[in-house]
Design a protein around this motif. Structure first.
Motif, mmCIF file in Angstrom:
data_model
loop_
_atom_site.group_PDB
_atom_site.id
_atom_site.type_symbol
_atom_site.label_atom_id
_atom_site.label_comp_id
_atom_site.label_asym_id
_atom_site.label_seq_id
_atom_site.Cartn_x
_atom_site.Cartn_y
_atom_site.Cartn_z
ATOM 1 N N ASP A 41 6.759 4.427 -15.100
ATOM 2 C CA ASP A 41 6.102 3.334 -15.102
ATOM 3 C C ASP A 41 5.686 3.107 -13.511
ATOM 4 O O ASP A 41 4.768 2.965 -12.992
ATOM 5 C CB ASP A 41 6.437 2.174 -15.699
ATOM 6 N N ASP A 42 6.813 3.343 -12.817
ATOM 7 C CA ASP A 42 6.822 3.344 -11.305
ATOM 8 C C ASP A 42 5.711 4.395 -10.576
ATOM 9 O O ASP A 42 5.059 4.117 -9.905
ATOM 10 C CB ASP A 42 8.015 3.207 -10.708
ATOM 11 N N ILE A 93 -0.124 -2.106 -4.127
ATOM 12 C CA ILE A 93 0.167 -2.573 -5.425
ATOM 13 C C ILE A 93 1.362 -2.870 -5.494
ATOM 14 O O ILE A 93 2.472 -1.874 -5.362
ATOM 15 C CB ILE A 93 -0.207 -1.537 -6.624
ATOM 16 N N GLU A 94 1.920 -4.044 -5.626
ATOM 17 C CA GLU A 94 3.378 -4.587 -5.722
ATOM 18 C C GLU A 94 3.585 -4.967 -7.272
ATOM 19 O O GLU A 94 3.033 -5.930 -7.695
ATOM 20 C CB GLU A 94 3.739 -5.596 -4.740
ATOM 21 N N ASN A 95 4.514 -4.210 -8.012
ATOM 22 C CA ASN A 95 5.033 -4.785 -9.285
ATOM 23 C C ASN A 95 6.073 -5.807 -9.061
ATOM 24 O O ASN A 95 6.990 -5.428 -8.430
ATOM 25 C CB ASN A 95 5.245 -3.558 -10.077
ATOM 26 N N GLU A 96 5.981 -6.531 -10.104
ATOM 27 C CA GLU A 96 7.031 -7.443 -10.385
ATOM 28 C C GLU A 96 7.280 -7.811 -11.626
ATOM 29 O O GLU A 96 6.411 -7.380 -12.527
ATOM 30 C CB GLU A 96 6.832 -9.003 -9.783
ATOM 31 N N GLU A 97 8.445 -8.341 -12.134
ATOM 32 C CA GLU A 97 8.721 -8.816 -13.370
ATOM 33 C C GLU A 97 8.571 -7.714 -14.618
ATOM 34 O O GLU A 97 8.382 -8.001 -15.777
ATOM 35 C CB GLU A 97 7.937 -9.988 -13.953
ATOM 36 N N SER A 113 1.409 -7.630 -11.159
ATOM 37 C CA SER A 113 1.159 -6.906 -10.097
ATOM 38 C C SER A 113 0.282 -7.411 -9.292
ATOM 39 O O SER A 113 -0.770 -8.006 -9.533
ATOM 40 C CB SER A 113 0.467 -5.366 -10.669
ATOM 41 N N LYS A 114 0.613 -7.540 -7.993
ATOM 42 C CA LYS A 114 -0.157 -7.985 -6.841
ATOM 43 C C LYS A 114 -1.071 -6.796 -6.259
ATOM 44 O O LYS A 114 -0.411 -5.951 -5.851
ATOM 45 C CB LYS A 114 0.566 -8.561 -5.974
ATOM 46 N N ILE A 115 -2.386 -7.004 -6.380
ATOM 47 C CA ILE A 115 -3.317 -5.847 -6.054
ATOM 48 C C ILE A 115 -4.271 -6.206 -5.071
ATOM 49 O O ILE A 115 -4.593 -6.951 -5.190
ATOM 50 C CB ILE A 115 -3.579 -5.111 -7.202
ATOM 51 N N LYS A 116 -4.173 -5.253 -4.054
ATOM 52 C CA LYS A 116 -5.000 -5.557 -3.028
ATOM 53 C C LYS A 116 -5.970 -4.438 -2.707
ATOM 54 O O LYS A 116 -5.210 -3.371 -2.570
ATOM 55 C CB LYS A 116 -4.463 -5.820 -1.602
ATOM 56 N N GLY A 117 -7.320 -4.292 -2.542
ATOM 57 C CA GLY A 117 -7.920 -3.009 -2.511
ATOM 58 C C GLY A 117 -9.499 -3.183 -2.424
ATOM 59 O O GLY A 117 -9.842 -4.331 -2.029
ATOM 60 N N LYS A 118 -10.174 -2.232 -2.814
ATOM 61 C CA LYS A 118 -11.523 -2.094 -2.562
ATOM 62 C C LYS A 118 -12.386 -1.531 -3.742
ATOM 63 O O LYS A 118 -11.920 -0.355 -3.926
ATOM 64 C CB LYS A 118 -12.075 -1.659 -1.014
#
Length: 163
Positions: A41-42, A93-97, A113-118
């Motif tokens: 998954d990672d 993309i930062e995965n948690e939990e 997931s905290k996702i930042k992009g375009k």
């Protein structure tokens, strides 16, 4: 004799039912299968973050399907097109939990997931809850389905609606 056969049959059926329930319990973090599927998954997240279509291809089944946070369905070909085309890029993309629930050769992995992009000209910086279904083929895990839901802040939910 007939009565003993019925009793033995009932005991056997109860034992089978108890074993089936025990097999469906989520595995502990120490379980080898759990560690393997979380590693896959990672790698899946890293492939998306890097727009690595080759890695994504190797981690997903041919019939992989994504249900987006907007409710649309994207098959593997469309996801590969997005990764290769450059329209979709990620800053982070930062995965948690992340949690894996093991069911034999099937795993359900959930996370945040905290996702930042375009995407094309649209910048996004959002948080998503997701569920991925993985299937083990030999020693390799393959993602077959994914569903994402955008998490709204509690403040956004409390805002009064315009009349």
């Amino acid at each position: 004799m007939k009565r003993l056969s019925v009793i033995l049959l009932a005991a056997f059926a109860a034992a089978l039912a108890a074993q089936a329930r025990a097999d469906d319990k989520p595995a502990t973090k120490d379980d080898k299968g759990t560690a393997e599927v979380l590693k896959a998954d990672d790698a899946f997240t890293a492939a998306i973050a890097k727009s690595d279509a080759k890695a994504f291809d190797g981690l997903t089944s041919d019939d992989y399907v994504l249900t987006t946070s907007l409710g649309s369905i994207r098959d593997k070909a469309k996801n590969m097109e997005n990764l290769k085309g450059g329209d979709l890029t990620f800053d982070k993309i930062e995965n948690e939990e992340q949690k894996a629930h093991m069911y034999g050769d099937v795993a359900v992995v959930t996370g945040l997931s905290k996702i930042k992009g375009k995407y094309k000209d649209r910048v996004f910086d959002d948080t998503y809850r997701w569920t991925r279904v993985w299937v083990r083929h030999g020693s390799a895990w393959t993602c077959v389905a994914e569903q994402m839901s955008r998490v709204q802040s509690p403040m956004a939910l409390d805002k009064p609606k315009d009349k």
